[in-house]
Design a protein around this motif. Structure first.
Motif, PDB file in Angstrom:
ATOM      1  N   MET A   1       0.830  -1.199   0.000  1.00 31.78           N
ATOM      2  CA  MET A   1       0.000   0.000   0.000  1.00 31.78           C
ATOM      3  C   MET A   1       0.868   1.253   0.000  1.00 31.78           C
ATOM      4  O   MET A   1       0.655   2.171  -0.789  1.00 31.78           O
ATOM      5  CB  MET A   1      -0.871  -0.007   1.250  1.00 31.78           C
ATOM      6  N   ASP A   2       1.835   1.303   0.901  1.00 36.49           N
ATOM      7  CA  ASP A   2       2.668   2.506   0.988  1.00 36.49           C
ATOM      8  C   ASP A   2       3.915   2.177   1.789  1.00 36.49           C
ATOM      9  O   ASP A   2       3.957   1.193   2.526  1.00 36.49           O
ATOM     10  CB  ASP A   2       1.893   3.641   1.674  1.00 36.49           C
TER      11      ASP A   2
ATOM     12  N   THR B   1       4.439   9.345   5.325  1.00 39.93           N
ATOM     13  CA  THR B   1       3.947   8.542   4.201  1.00 39.93           C
ATOM     14  C   THR B   1       4.427   9.189   2.914  1.00 39.93           C
ATOM     15  O   THR B   1       4.938  10.314   2.946  1.00 39.93           O
ATOM     16  CB  THR B   1       2.410   8.496   4.163  1.00 39.93           C
TER      17      THR B   1
ATOM     18  N   GLU C   1       0.065   9.227  -1.022  1.00 41.22           N
ATOM     19  CA  GLU C   1      -0.787   8.239  -0.358  1.00 41.22           C
ATOM     20  C   GLU C   1      -1.257   8.641   1.029  1.00 41.22           C
ATOM     21  O   GLU C   1      -1.820   7.819   1.753  1.00 41.22           O
ATOM     22  CB  GLU C   1      -0.041   6.899  -0.285  1.00 41.22           C
TER      23      GLU C   1
ATOM     24  N   SER D   1      -5.016   7.973   1.647  1.00 36.04           N
ATOM     25  CA  SER D   1      -5.391   6.562   1.711  1.00 36.04           C
ATOM     26  C   SER D   1      -4.806   5.897   2.952  1.00 36.04           C
ATOM     27  O   SER D   1      -5.428   5.016   3.544  1.00 36.04           O
ATOM     28  CB  SER D   1      -5.006   5.825   0.434  1.00 36.04           C
TER      29      SER D   1
ATOM     30  N   LYS E   1       0.385  -0.332  -6.912  1.00 33.89           N
ATOM     31  CA  LYS E   1      -0.879  -0.991  -6.550  1.00 33.89           C
ATOM     32  C   LYS E   1      -0.996  -2.411  -7.125  1.00 33.89           C
ATOM     33  O   LYS E   1      -2.047  -3.031  -7.043  1.00 33.89           O
ATOM     34  CB  LYS E   1      -2.121  -0.205  -7.011  1.00 33.89           C
TER      35      LYS E   1
END
Lengths: 207, 966
Positions: free
Chosen positions: B677-678, B694, B698, B701, B834
Motif C-alpha cells: 500500500m505505501d 507517508t 498516499e 489513503s 498498486k
C-alpha cells in the motif's frame, strides 16, 4: 518562541492580501487575516474524556464541546474539530500555553500544536453569509452562532465557526491557502471586500 | 434607424420614455427598455428572423417564451459570440448586437434554401440510409458538409471572457414558477414562517397574465423569509432534493455592473418543492404552418399586452379551445383587424398558408368542405395547452394522458417531497389555480412544520373535480394538401416523417424521436411533441396514453457550458497546494512541477543552464558536497497513545513493537489483499508518541486505512492520530558535508556519528530556539537528515541552510534530482503501483514471520508468490549513452516485438550523472533469475530503435550501504 525570523503569513507568500481590496465602492464583507493565533490540537485517549474536561477547567472550560459546537471564554475558544478532536484557539501564540496544556493533559490526551497548519480568517459583514455560501454546501441557516463544522469549501477542507449572524471564522489548511485566497477574492468581487491583517495582540479568539 | 411602426397602445413591460437602439444583421433599430429582442423586432416590422434547421425555410417569431423554436439568433461578436439564443428571452439594451444564423449569404436570400428542392430525399433517417460508403468519407466529407448545411449558429472559438459564479442555497420550500399559482403557493407557505424560495425564469413575476397580482407580488417581496429569483431557470432535479438552476445575472445588461458575473449557477437543496411550472401552448398542423406570421395565440396576446406590439395588421385566429376567447377584443384594441376565427370545434380548418417569407393569406375550409382564400398577415394558433411536466418527469415519473384535458399530466400530483399546482396540475381557471395553490402552499408548510403525514383529500379532490368537469376538444388532425405540415418546427420534422418512421417499423416513441429528431432541438419539443405523439397514435392505431411521452432529462432548456464550469477553468480549474517553501523557491527562480495537486520545486536552474544540466549539477552536489530539498509534501501523522506501538506493529509488515525511543525505521504497509500500500518512516519520539511519514501521494489513503484499522479491526487499542502534514515544513539535507551543515544550525547538540547515528530520531531546537524534529534517514543513499520545523519557519530554515552550507558548496535540489538520486540508489518509488508485492519490490525481508499484520494472510496466496512474477531489477544499456523512457517494455534479445514476448516494463529511467550513463529500474518477469541477461528495451509507441541492455541489480550506487552510515 525564538529569535529566528518567522513567516506567519508564509502560506500567502507572493500574495498581497491587503491590496485585494474592495473592487466595488462598498465593502459587503470585511476579512481579517488572523496571524499568530495559537491553535492547539487536543485528542483525548480512550476513557480519559472526563479527566481531560477536568484538566481543561483550569483553562476556563467546563466541558469538551459537543460535535459541531464551540465554547468561548475570554481570550480563548475551544472548538470541536472532528472525531475525538478539539482545537483550543487562543488569540496569541504563547509557547507557555501549550506547555501548560501538555502538562495538564499528559497521559490523558495527545496534544499537538497546529498553529502553522492553518490560515485563520475572520469574515464579517452583511454579505458574509452570501460569500460563504458561494463555496460552502452547508445550510448556513442551520449553522447557528456557537456552532462549527469541518466541511468543504472551494474544494478545500475548512473549519467553519459561526461567530454571529454576520460573522464567521475560517481555518483553511495552509497548503490550500493561496488557492483559497484567490477563490475568496474572486468570489467577493461583486460584494466588495476590505482586508485587514490582524497582528496577534489585536484579535482575541473570542472577539 | 427605423420607426417602430407596429407599436400599439399598452405595453406593461416597456418604458416608452427610454428608447434603446440595437442592431440585427447589421441594421440599427430602436426599441424600448423592457422589450425583448423579439418584441422589438416585431415592433419594427421585422418578421423574417431566422432560417430553419434543415430546409432553410424562412421563419419568424412563434412564441413569447423560452422554448421558442424558430427565432434563434446569435448574440454579440468576437469572443462573446453566443449562438442559438431565443430572441424571445433576450432583454433589450442599448447597443445589443444580434445576428441571424444558419443562412448564406443573407437571411433574405439564403442559397442554402435550395435544400427545400431536395426535401423528398431528406426524409426521416436520410443520414442513416444514404451515407454508408465509402466509410472514410463519413468524417472527412459527409459530416462536414452536413454540419455546414444543416446547423445552428457558431461559436467564436475564442476563450469566453465572461465570468460565472456558483452558489449553494438551502430552503424549506422551493416554488418553481412565478405565475399566479406559484405566487399564491409561495405566499401561503411563507405565511407560516417557512423559508421559501420562488423561482421564475422570466424577468417578471406574474406569468401569462399578471392582472390583479401586483398586490400579492408586493406582499411576497416584503417577506423576509422569501427569496425571489427571477431570470432564473431550474434546469435539473437531482437526487436528495438537489436542484440546479441558472440565474442570468447580467445577461440583460450591456456590461455587468460591480463585477457581477454573467450568470450564476445555483445548487439548491429544498425540503419540499411546489411545482407551478404552468403549461405550454401547442400549435396545430396545417400546410405551411411554419411561415413567419404564424404565431401562438398566447404570444400574440402577450406581445400586445406586455410590449404594445401588434404582430400583424390582419389576423386569423385558429383555435380548438377557450383560451383564445379574449383575443379578438385585444386584437381590436391593438388595431389589428380580425379577418376570421377558424374554430376547429365547428369543423373549420386552415388548409394552407400562402406567402414566401411571411403570411400573405390563408385558405380556409368550412364544415361543409368549401374553401376560400382569405388575405391576412397573422395567424394566431392555439391547439390547446401542454402542462409543463418536464421537470417532474426528470425524476422518472411518466406523464399520463388525460382524455378530458387532452393533455399529458403528472402521473402523481403529490409525493412525499413535492406538490403540483396550477396549470401543471390541469387547472384551467384562475380562481381554481389561486385556491389550489393557496392550499398547496399550506400543505407544504405543514410538512415542514409538523414533519408528519399530511391529508391530501381536499388537495386531490380539487384536481379530480377540475379534470372531471373539463371536456377539452380532441383535435390532432392535419389538413390534406401538398404543402409541408410541420410537427417540430425547430428540426423541420413533418407529419410525414413520423408516418414514415412508423412504416419502417419504429414503435417506441423514444425510437421515433431519435430517428426523426422530433423534440431533440433546443426547445425539446415543448410546442410540438404532443402532435408527434398524436401522429404516432394515428399511425400505430394506439391510444395516446399507450404511445406515451419520451423520457425527460436535465437540462430543462439549454444551459451554457460556461456556467457549469464556473471559475474552474484555466489556472483555477482545480486548487493548487503550496509547501511552506513555495515563496522561497520562487525567489530562487526554481521551476515548479505539478505533482498531484502540489506544486513542487522541480529544479533550480542557474543562468544559462538547461534542465538536464541543472539536474546533473544538483545530483553531483549531493553526491560530492551537500544539497537540500523541500520534502514538506510527505504525509505526516502524529500518533500517540498507550497502545500506539502495538497498533503500528499490526499495521506495518515489519516490526515496531520494540522500536526504541529516539529511533526511526523504514516501514512497509500492505493492503489486506497482500499488495503493497505505501512505504514511509516511523520515528519513536517518546514511549507513546510516534511520528509517521507517508509518501506524498498516499497520505489520504493511509489515513483512511489507519482509521479503518482502528475503528473496525482493533477498536480496543487506545491511541489517537492526527494528520499534522500542514504543521511542519520538511527539508532533506543530504551529502558528505550534511553533518557539517547540520552542526551549524542545531542548538547545542552533538551531531557526531555516535551521538546521532543512522536512523536516529530527535526532538531538538535549531537556529536559536525553533522547535524541530530531526531524523537521520536517507532517500538519496548519502549521509542525510530530514529536518522538520513549524511551517512558518520553513523559509527561515532554507535560508539558514543555504547560508551555512555555502562553505561546503551546498545546492538546493528539486524533485528531478531527488528522483535520479533514488534511482541510482535503487530505492523503489513509482514501483509501488498498486500491483506489486513486497517481494516484487525486493523488500520481502520486511515481511515479518514472527507476528501478524494486515495483509499477511493474503500475501501468501499463489498468485502473489508465483516465481514468474515481475520483480524489480536494474537495467544498464550496453551503450551507456542510449536512453529510454519510463513505461517502455523489455523483451528477450532478438525476439519479435509481440505481446507474448513481453518480459516486463521500465518503471524508472534516468541519466545518472554519478555513473555517467543511463540507468533504469524495471519490473521483469522472474527478474532475479535473469541478472546478467541481455535484453532489449523497446518502445513501439514512439517507434524508437531497441536499446540492448543488461539486467542487473537495481542498487546501482553504494550497494553496501556504507555512505548513509558514514
Amino acid at each position: 518562541m525564538c529569535a529566528a525570523k518567522a513567516h506567519p503569513l508564509y502560506c500567502l507568500d507572493g500574495i498581497e492580501p491587503a491590496t485585494a481590496a474592495p473592487l466595488t465602492n462598498t465593502a459587503g464583507v470585511s476579512v481579517r487575516i488572523l496571524t499568530g493565533r495559537a491553535v492547539i490540537r487536543i485528542m483525548p485517549f480512550g476513557a480519559c474524556r472526563q479527566a481531560v474536561e477536568q484538566a481543561l477547567s483550569g483553562f476556563g472550560f467546563t466541558a469538551l464541546p459537543a460535535p459541531g459546537c464551540f465554547d468561548e471564554t475570554v481570550g480563548s475558544c475551544l472548538a470541536w474539530a472532528g472525531k475525538n478532536c478539539w482545537f483550543l484557539i487562543a488569540g496569541q501564540d504563547k509557547a507557555e500555553r501549550e506547555q501548560e496544556l501538555m502538562l495538564a493533559l499528559d497521559g490523558i490526551a495527545a496534544v499537538s500544536n497546529a498553529n502553522d497548519g492553518f490560515l485563520c480568517l475572520g469574515i464579517d459583514g452583511q454579505d458574509a453569509r452570501t460569500l460563504i455560501a458561494k463555496g460552502c454546501v452547508l445550510d448556513l441557516d442551520g449553522l447557528e452562532t456557537g456552532q462549527c463544522a469541518v466541511t468543504l469549501m472551494a474544494h478545500t477542507r475548512v473549519h467553519l465557526h459561526r461567530k454571529s449572524p454576520t460573522a464567521f471564522d475560517l481555518m483553511v489548511p495552509a497548503s490550500h491557502a493561496a488557492s483559497f485566497w484567490e477563490w475568496l477574492a474572486m468570489s467577493a468581487a461583486e460584494i466588495g471586500m476590505s482586508v485587514t491583517i490582524m497582528p496577534p495582540s489585536r484579535h482575541p479568539a473570542s472577539s | 434607424m427605423s420607426r417602430q411602426r407596429n407599436r400599439s397602445a399598452g405595453g406593461d413591460r416597456i418604458n416608452r420614455a427610454r428608447p434603446v437602439s440595437f442592431t440585427f444583421d447589421g441594421k440599427t433599430y430602436t426599441g424600448y427598455e423592457g422589450d425583448t429582442l423579439a418584441s422589438a423586432l416585431l415592433a419594427n416590422g421585422v418578421t423574417l428572423v431566422a432560417r430553419s434547421f434543415k430546409y432553410h425555410r424562412p421563419r419568424g417569431v412563434f412564441t413569447c417564451d423560452p422554448h421558442e423554436p424558430n427565432a434563434l439568433v446569435q448574440l454579440h461578436s468576437g469572443a462573446r459570440q453566443e449562438p442559438n439564443i431565443a430572441a424571445t428571452m433576450v432583454e433589450l439594451y442599448d447597443g445589443l448586437e444580434a445576428h441571424s444564423q444558419n443562412r448564406w449569404p443573407s437571411l433574405r436570400i439564403d442559397l442554402l434554401s435550395v435544400n427545400q428542392l431536395f426535401a423528398p430525399f431528406f426524409a426521416a433517417g436520410f443520414y442513416y440510409k444514404t451515407f454508408k460508403w465509402p466509410a472514410k468519407f463519413w468524417t472527412r466529407v459527409y459530416e462536414p458538409i452536413i454540419r455546414r448545411a444543416a446547423g445552428m449558429g457558431r461559436l467564436s472559438g475564442e476563450i469566453d471572457p465572461a465570468s460565472y459564479e456558483k452558489t449553494f442555497h438551502h430552503c424549506d420550500i422551493m416554488v418553481v414558477g412565478g405565475g399566479i399559482a406559484g405566487i399564491e403557493a409561495a405566499r401561503s407557505a411563507a405565511q407560516t414562517g417557512a423559508r421559501v424560495t420562488l423561482i421564475e425564469e422570466h424577468a417578471h413575476l406574474g406569468g401569462h397574465d399578471d392582472d390583479g397580482l401586483q398586490q400579492a407580488i408586493t406582499a411576497l417581496q416584503a417577506m423576509e423569509n422569501v427569496q425571489i429569483l427571477t431570470r432564473t431557470m431550474v434546469f435539473g432535479w437531482y437526487d436528495s432534493m438537489t436542484f440546479g438552476a441558472v440565474e442570468q445575472v447580467s445577461d440583460h445588461l450591456k456590461t455587468s455592473e460591480n463585477y457581477q458575473p454573467r450568470q450564476r449557477l445555483w445548487k439548491i437543496v429544498a425540503k419540499q418543492i411546489v411545482l407551478a411550472t404552468g403549461a405550454h401552448e401547442r400549435s396545430l398542423i396545417f400546410g405551411n404552418n411554419d411561415k413567419p406570421g404564424v404565431m401562438l395565440a398566447s404570444a400574440v396576446e402577450r406581445y400586445i399586452r406586455d410590449f404594445g406590439v401588434r404582430a400583424g395588421k390582419r389576423a386569423v385566429i385558429l383555435t380548438t379551445n377557450n383560451s383564445t376567447d379574449g383575443l379578438p377584443r385585444l386584437l381590436r384594441q391593438a388595431g389589428i383587424e380580425l379577418a376570421a376565427i377558424v374554430d376547429a370545434r365547428k369543423g373549420e380548418e386552415i388548409v394552407t398558408v400562402h406567402g414566401r417569407t411571411r403570411v400573405k393569406a390563408v385558405t380556409l375550409r368550412g364544415p361543409d368542405g368549401s374553401t376560400r382564400k382569405l388575405p391576412c398577415d397573422l395567424v394566431c394558433v392555439s391547439g390547446g395547452w401542454n402542462p409543463a411536466v418536464q421537470l417532474l418527469a426528470q425524476r422518472g415519473q411518466k406523464p399520463r394522458w388525460s382524455e378530458p384535458l387532452q393533455a399529458f399530466l403528472p402521473q402523481h400530483m403529490a409525493g412525499d417531497d413535492f406538490l403540483c399546482t396550477g396549470s401543471l396540475a390541469g387547472l384551467e381557471h384562475r380562481d381554481d389555480c389561486r385556491m389550489h395553490a393557496d392550499l398547496t402552499g399550506q400543505i407544504a408548510a405543514q410538512r415542514i412544520a409538523a414533519n408528519s403525514p399530511d391529508v391530501l383529500t381536499v388537495y386531490t379532490s380539487v384536481l379530480k373535480a377540475a379534470e372531471e368537469r373539463t371536456q377539452n376538444f380532441a383535435y390532432f388532425e392535419s389538413t390534406s394538401g401538398r404543402s409541408k405540415k410541420f410537427v417540430d418546427l425547430q428540426h423541420d420534422v413533418t407529419e410525414s416523417d413520423i408516418a414514415l418512421a412508423t412504416r419502417e417499423g419504429y414503435r417506441s416513441v423514444e425510437h421515433v424521436k431519435r430517428y426523426t429528431t422530433m423534440g431533440m432541438a433546443t426547445d425539446q419539443g415543448k410546442t410540438s411533441n404532443v402532435h408527434g405523439i398524436a401522429a404516432m397514435s394515428k399511425a400505430l392505431d394506439k391510444p395516446m396514453g399507450q404511445v406515451g411521452t419520451t423520457g425527460f432529462r436535465p437540462p430543462y432548456r439549454p444551459v451554457s457550458l460556461g456556467v457549469l464550469a464556473g471559475r474552474s477553468r484555466g489556472k483555477h480549474w482545480r486548487p493548487i497546494l503550496r509547501t511552506p517553501l513555495h515563496g522561497w523557491v520562487e525567489d530562487k527562480d526554481g521551476v515548479f512541477i505539478e505533482s498531484g495537486l502540489w506544486h513542487r520545486s522541480q529544479y533550480f536552474p542557474q543562468p544559462g543552464e538547461t534542465m538536464q544540466q541543472a539536474i546533473n549539477r544538483e545530483v553531483l552536489a549531493v553526491r560530492n558536497a551537500v544539497g537540500f530539498c523541500d520534502v514538506s509534501t510527505l504525509g505526516k501523522i502524529d500518533l500517540q497513545g498507550p497502545d500506539a506501538a502495538e497498533f503500528l506493529n499490526k499495521v506495518y509488515s515489519n516490526g515496531f513493537a520494540k522500536l526504541p525511543v529516539g529511533k526511526s525505521r523504514y516501514g512497509l504497509m500492505l493492503r489486506e489483499d497482500g499488495i503493497v500500500m505505501d512505504d514511509g518512516t516511523v520515528s519513536r519520539l517518546a514511549e507513546t508518541h510516534f511520528f509517521v511519514t507517508t509518501t506524498s501521494a498516499e497520505l489520504e489513503s493511509v489515513l483512511s486505512h489507519l482509521e479503518y484499522c482502528h475503528q473496525v479491526l482493533w477498536p480496543e487499542l487506545d491511541l489517537v492520530f492526527a494528520d499534522v502534514g500542514e504543521d511542519w515544513a520538511g527539508i532533506a539535507l543530504a551529502g558528505p558535508h550534511a553533518r557539517d551543515v547540520l552542526s551549524r544550525i542545531v542548538d547545542e547538540m552533538d551531531t557526531g556519528n555516535d551521538a546521532l547515528p543512522f536512523l536516529a530520531a530527535r526532538t531538538c531546537t535549531v537556529l536559536g530556539g525553533i522547535p524541530a524534529r530531526l531524523f537521520r534517514i536517507s532517500f538519496s543513499g548519502e549521509l542525510a537528515y530530514e529536518i522538520y520545523v513549524p511551517s512558518r519557519f520553513g523559509r527561515t530554515l532554507a535560508e539558514a541552510l543555504e547560508l551555512e552550507g555555502q562553505e561546503f558548496g551546498i545546492s538546493p535540489y528539486g524533485v528531478e534530482a531527488l528522483d535520479v538520486l533514488r534511482i541510482e540508489k535503487g530505492h523503489v518509488s513509482s514501483e509501488l503501483n498498486k500491483f506489486t508485492t513486497a517481494n516484487d519490490l525486493g523488500l520481502g525481508t520486511m515481511m515479518s514471520t514472527k507476528k501478524d499484520y494486515v495483509g499477511r494472510a493474503l500475501s501468501n496466496r499463489p498468485g502473489l508468490t508465483d516465481p514468474n512474477r515481475e520483480v524489480v531489477v536494474g537495467l544498464k544499456p550496453l551503450d551507456p549513452s542510449m536512453g529510454f523512457r519510463q513505461g517502455v517494455h523489455v523483451i528477450p534479445k532478438g525476439a519479435a516485438l509481440a505481446p507474448q514476448n513481453d518480459l516486463g516494463y521500465v518503471t524508472s529511467a534516468a541519466w545518472s550523472p554519478t555513473l555517467e550513463r543511463y540507468i533504469g529500474i524495471a519490473l521483469v518477469s522472474n527478474g532475479r533469475e535473469r541478472l546478467g541477461e541481455i535484453v532489449e528495451i523497446v518502445d513501439p509507441l514512439h517507434k524508437e530503435k531497441p536499446v540492448p541492455a543488461e539486467i542487473v541489480s537495481h542498487h546501482f550506487y553504494d550497494p553496501e550501504n556504507e555512505r548513509v552510515r558514514s
